[in-house]
Design a protein around this motif. Sequence first.
Motif, PDB file in Angstrom:
ATOM      1  N   LEU A  40       0.831  -1.196   0.000  1.00 21.37           N
ATOM      2  CA  LEU A  40       0.000   0.000   0.000  1.00 21.37           C
ATOM      3  C   LEU A  40       0.879   1.263   0.000  1.00 21.37           C
ATOM      4  O   LEU A  40       0.625   2.218  -0.744  1.00 21.37           O
ATOM      5  CB  LEU A  40      -0.878  -0.024   1.252  1.00 21.37           C
ATOM      6  CG  LEU A  40      -2.218   0.662   1.199  1.00 21.37           C
ATOM      7  CD1 LEU A  40      -3.021   0.179   0.028  1.00 21.37           C
ATOM      8  CD2 LEU A  40      -2.965   0.412   2.495  1.00 21.37           C
ATOM      9  N   ALA A  41       1.908   1.238   0.830  1.00 22.58           N
ATOM     10  CA  ALA A  41       2.795   2.400   0.908  1.00 22.58           C
ATOM     11  C   ALA A  41       3.519   2.608  -0.423  1.00 22.58           C
ATOM     12  O   ALA A  41       3.729   3.747  -0.844  1.00 22.58           O
ATOM     13  CB  ALA A  41       3.803   2.214   2.037  1.00 22.58           C
ATOM     14  N   SER A  51     -10.734  -6.049  -8.894  1.00 23.44           N
ATOM     15  CA  SER A  51     -10.557  -5.160  -7.744  1.00 23.44           C
ATOM     16  C   SER A  51      -9.675  -3.977  -8.104  1.00 23.44           C
ATOM     17  O   SER A  51      -9.987  -2.826  -7.781  1.00 23.44           O
ATOM     18  CB  SER A  51      -9.924  -5.914  -6.578  1.00 23.44           C
ATOM     19  OG  SER A  51     -10.756  -6.962  -6.191  1.00 23.44           O
ATOM     20  N   ALA A  52      -8.570  -4.276  -8.785  1.00 24.62           N
ATOM     21  CA  ALA A  52      -7.677  -3.186  -9.181  1.00 24.62           C
ATOM     22  C   ALA A  52      -8.402  -2.241 -10.131  1.00 24.62           C
ATOM     23  O   ALA A  52      -8.269  -1.020 -10.028  1.00 24.62           O
ATOM     24  CB  ALA A  52      -6.423  -3.747  -9.830  1.00 24.62           C
ATOM     25  N   ALA A  81      -8.630  -8.626   1.766  1.00 25.37           N
ATOM     26  CA  ALA A  81      -9.942  -9.243   1.989  1.00 25.37           C
ATOM     27  C   ALA A  81      -9.808 -10.759   2.106  1.00 25.37           C
ATOM     28  O   ALA A  81     -10.379 -11.378   3.004  1.00 25.37           O
ATOM     29  CB  ALA A  81     -10.880  -8.871   0.848  1.00 25.37           C
ATOM     30  N   TYR A  82      -9.003 -11.354   1.202  1.00 26.21           N
ATOM     31  CA  TYR A  82      -8.800 -12.797   1.273  1.00 26.21           C
ATOM     32  C   TYR A  82      -8.156 -13.186   2.596  1.00 26.21           C
ATOM     33  O   TYR A  82      -8.563 -14.125   3.265  1.00 26.21           O
ATOM     34  CB  TYR A  82      -7.888 -13.269   0.135  1.00 26.21           C
ATOM     35  CG  TYR A  82      -8.612 -13.520  -1.160  1.00 26.21           C
ATOM     36  CD1 TYR A  82      -9.591 -14.508  -1.246  1.00 26.21           C
ATOM     37  CD2 TYR A  82      -8.303 -12.791  -2.289  1.00 26.21           C
ATOM     38  CE1 TYR A  82     -10.242 -14.749  -2.432  1.00 26.21           C
ATOM     39  CE2 TYR A  82      -8.956 -13.030  -3.485  1.00 26.21           C
ATOM     40  CZ  TYR A  82      -9.926 -14.020  -3.547  1.00 26.21           C
ATOM     41  OH  TYR A  82     -10.573 -14.259  -4.712  1.00 26.21           O
ATOM     42  N   GLY A  84      -6.019  -1.121  -4.833  1.00 22.38           N
ATOM     43  CA  GLY A  84      -7.094  -2.074  -5.059  1.00 22.38           C
ATOM     44  C   GLY A  84      -6.595  -3.507  -4.992  1.00 22.38           C
ATOM     45  O   GLY A  84      -7.218  -4.393  -4.384  1.00 22.38           O
ATOM     46  N   PHE A  85      -5.423  -3.716  -5.579  1.00 28.47           N
ATOM     47  CA  PHE A  85      -4.783  -5.026  -5.566  1.00 28.47           C
ATOM     48  C   PHE A  85      -4.500  -5.455  -4.123  1.00 28.47           C
ATOM     49  O   PHE A  85      -4.859  -6.555  -3.692  1.00 28.47           O
ATOM     50  CB  PHE A  85      -3.487  -4.894  -6.380  1.00 28.47           C
ATOM     51  CG  PHE A  85      -2.699  -6.142  -6.530  1.00 28.47           C
ATOM     52  CD1 PHE A  85      -2.954  -6.996  -7.597  1.00 28.47           C
ATOM     53  CD2 PHE A  85      -1.685  -6.459  -5.641  1.00 28.47           C
ATOM     54  CE1 PHE A  85      -2.221  -8.151  -7.752  1.00 28.47           C
ATOM     55  CE2 PHE A  85      -0.957  -7.609  -5.792  1.00 28.47           C
ATOM     56  CZ  PHE A  85      -1.216  -8.462  -6.846  1.00 28.47           C
ATOM     57  N   ALA A  86      -3.899  -4.528  -3.373  1.00 30.07           N
ATOM     58  CA  ALA A  86      -3.594  -4.829  -1.975  1.00 30.07           C
ATOM     59  C   ALA A  86      -4.881  -5.077  -1.185  1.00 30.07           C
ATOM     60  O   ALA A  86      -4.941  -5.977  -0.336  1.00 30.07           O
ATOM     61  CB  ALA A  86      -2.800  -3.686  -1.347  1.00 30.07           C
TER      62      ALA A  86
END
Lengths: 389, 382, 262
Positions: free
Chosen positions: B57-58, B107-108, B263-264, B256-258
Amino acid sequence: MIYALIALGYTMVYGVLKFINFAHGEIFTIGGYVSAFTLLALGVSDSMSFATLAGCLLLALLGAVAAPVIVGLVVERVAYRPLRGRSRIMPLLSAIGVSIVLQQLIILIFGPTPITMPTLKIASAAVSLFGVRVRVLALAIIVISALLMVALSYLVRSTRIGKAMRATSQDMEAAEMMGIETDKTIVFTFIVGSALAGIGGLLVLMYYGSLKFDAGFLYGLKAFTAAVLGGIGNIPGAVLGALVLGMTETYGVSMDLGLIAWLVVAGLVAGLYVQMVRVPRHRLLHIANDRRTPDYERRIMNVYRLAPYHAVKTLLGERTDALLSVSASHAVRLTVGNIFLAATAAIFFINGSARIDTRWQPVIAFVVLMVILMFRPSGILGEHITEKV
Amino acid sequence: MAAFTQTVRSAFTKVPRWVYLTAAWVLAALFPVLNALDLVQTAWIRVGVLSLLFALLALGLNIIMGETGLLNLGYIAFFAFGAYTTALLSSPKFDLHWPFAALIVVSALVAMLGGFLIGLPTLRLRGDYLAIVTLAFGEIVRLTIVNVPTLTNGPNGITGIDFLKPLGPGVTARLQSAGLPQAVSNLLTIDKPTEYYYLVLVCVALGALLLSNLKNSRVGRAWNALREDELAAVSSGITASRMKLLSVLLSSAIAGFAGSLYAYYSNVISPESFIFMQSVIVVCMVVLGGMGSIPGVILGAIVLQALPQVIRESAGAARSEFEVYRMLVFGVIIVAMVVLRPEGLLPDKLWRGQAHEADPRELERTRQTLFDLEEGEQDLEA
Amino acid sequence: METILNLDGVSMSFGGLKAVDDLTFDVTRNEIVSIIGPNGSGKTTTFNVISGLYEPDSGDILLKGESVAGLRPDQVHDKGIARTFQSLRLFSNMSVLDNVLVGMHSNSKSGLVASMLRLPSVRREEAAMRARAQEILSMFPGRFSGPRQSQAAGSLSYANRRRLEIARALASDPVLLLLDEPVAGMNPMESHELMEQICDLRDAGYTILMIEHDMHVVEGVSDRVIAMDHGVKIAEGTYEQVANDPLVVEAYLGKRSAHTAS
């Protein structure tokens, strides 16, 4: 109206330093907490004589002003002054850090539960005004805000220190060369801004009876919205913005979506007017005389009026003509915006009978903030912008 | 003594940068082995997974904040987009169970769409206004999630998200029924912390690699130029709006990927994970590590995500009180870093942190201009 | 001679103040034209209008016969006009080499995904760009050699920063180069050296329009001089013609003589 007092502080600091003092909301909370603490410590209650009560309240006011001012000064010294002259986002980051630190300190000192002030009759007293019962406190808040607004306007416009503030805001380096002590001016600005926030804190506390440690975040943001709405850096603007925001919030929640949809339609009409009439007229002014043929004018108009088709055609085909290609991409953007508005209106109409829930109240302020920053960042009354190229 | 520190320092700088980097990666890869040897508890692997997720994310935030110089205070909203997209499409909520490969892309894309919608009208705003608009956007997204329970279950969040099956549920089931050995078929479902750890580690490594390629390319330089001086950048042929939008799109896609991975991994998501403070924490990671420095922001994320856990373990503080101190420390870190070491712990090579420095000759010119202006005024009066 | 730049009745005002008033002039290929004039006479505004930072209120700007008025600055740059700034605007936290590479933005095309994957095409383009950047930097012999290139631009000396700005502008191989006070703040030796380099650029085929206060430099390099005052062109011609023009003399000295009279 409460927003007005905090918004005034934002506007003052922004006006001079061109920097959003993110920690302003926390300074406001400190004002509220300290005054509540003072009142609790003094053990005020309705059984006290009027004079004692007034004395206690005065003491609380003193605390509500003194503590924020001290905190404001420390913060300015430690976290803002070293950053002067850096890019805009560095002080903002620092301010966010300060805001977090102050919030946590409040929790550490006063605990995470909201602080409540002793119930007093004055706080809940009400009078009948034009047949509507109004709390005295509400009137007091309005009067105090108005008075402070006038006083501040006078301060900035007509006094020596006000002149120094305006000069510092225009060009710090030049002001310094002209013998203005910019550091002192800035410190003074922080004193005034923090004092205002402190008074705001006391009034909110008296009005609502309690205050939570994280109240500053939301109040701060709303006050900032108000300041931007009125035109940040503009003192009457802050009060006007606060009024408009307060109204929107109060009446916004009970509005049904159908009404908002009509508002969006009004926006759409304005958007279409801009696209079909105003902008093309403005564009036509740019044509050099020797190119001003009826045919060329018609092509520019077509790009705007029949935007999707002509604009795309122009964009793809005739890149050589600057005015046409700029107009075309401009027209495409306007069309996209208008389509977006139309879609929003359609969605709202479909759900026309639904009403906006009170749960959405915080969202309203944020939406107002976003919309105003996107479409008219200079606010209703305008911001004094002096960007140097 | 001073000479000694000097020697030590020069000895450290003599070792090429890549040696340190390789060492760091190897250590990271070996970390779960310690768990296998029973030297650390599984809880620490979980901390590792979260740290790496935040590192991802960072890295994404660093693109927009460090490289392009735009402060985004609502970054966690894009993380939320990814997490909710995955959660909605692979949970009992709507009884949809899309495969992993599709979801991670979707998601991305959803996060990118969010970035596009918010970026298009706002990117021409000045830096501080943009920060506030993104903050408002982040809060609007969170409040919407809370307020639309039919879609998102409101504050309760979404539970029972599918296990991560890299090959998709259908293929996995068929392979398992085909009688694969237990050990192999276990690997087809990623559910143990160690497995997640390696998955996310690979993602972070891949992200770091791709982004460092990008850094020394035409696009990366254009971003840096916009950060340094937008006016000069557009005068050098850089289309500011397009480049900024590109930067927002890439960074929101990474978020979005992260978010999807998150979520998983966490199996349950709720709006609490996407509050403003989380955005600030990610900002803090980037500032601490060093804006624009890829190893820096990864380090920043690990320090800020893992360190609090270490402290909590050793101090054994109560949770609520601990939270307060944690946030206090975050706030202090931001202020201290911005004021004292704006280039971060592991700075980018050239960062000097000073946008404007006074040049004596320039000052002389300013003074001259002022003088000229004054003279002009006098002329007008005369 | 081919006309490169053609300003046709360009006007630009801020509020009530006409900063540029009905300005018309040409620049032909391979020519150095200097604009002179007292402070506030509209020279830099003219540059800002040409380079697209401002949109002219009226009038047209043609680059090789093609209108560029109203284009965004980056589009103007694409068309082939590169500029430097009076108040140095380098990318201070980027390396010297990177500053020049940014100047080549319009001449290159690697996209986001290709750059991330470092495809062979990207590598080829990058290598070519670096080679070209070396070539441009070597125009200032000894100033940007070796380790200097990876130094931050902000750490350079004042004169070197001015040189780097010129290098960045040159990087895009512009049709027209706009130099805003290139020798400002340099000492006589440095400015003399830069003067010769500007002449070299013309010999290399560049067309240059520049603003300059240093009359020694103006005299030394200009093929033609345009004098402005209060946004209006008051004289045009060779240096001798302009310097002896009574209007120009008045614009520069008139105030002072009026002063002594009163």
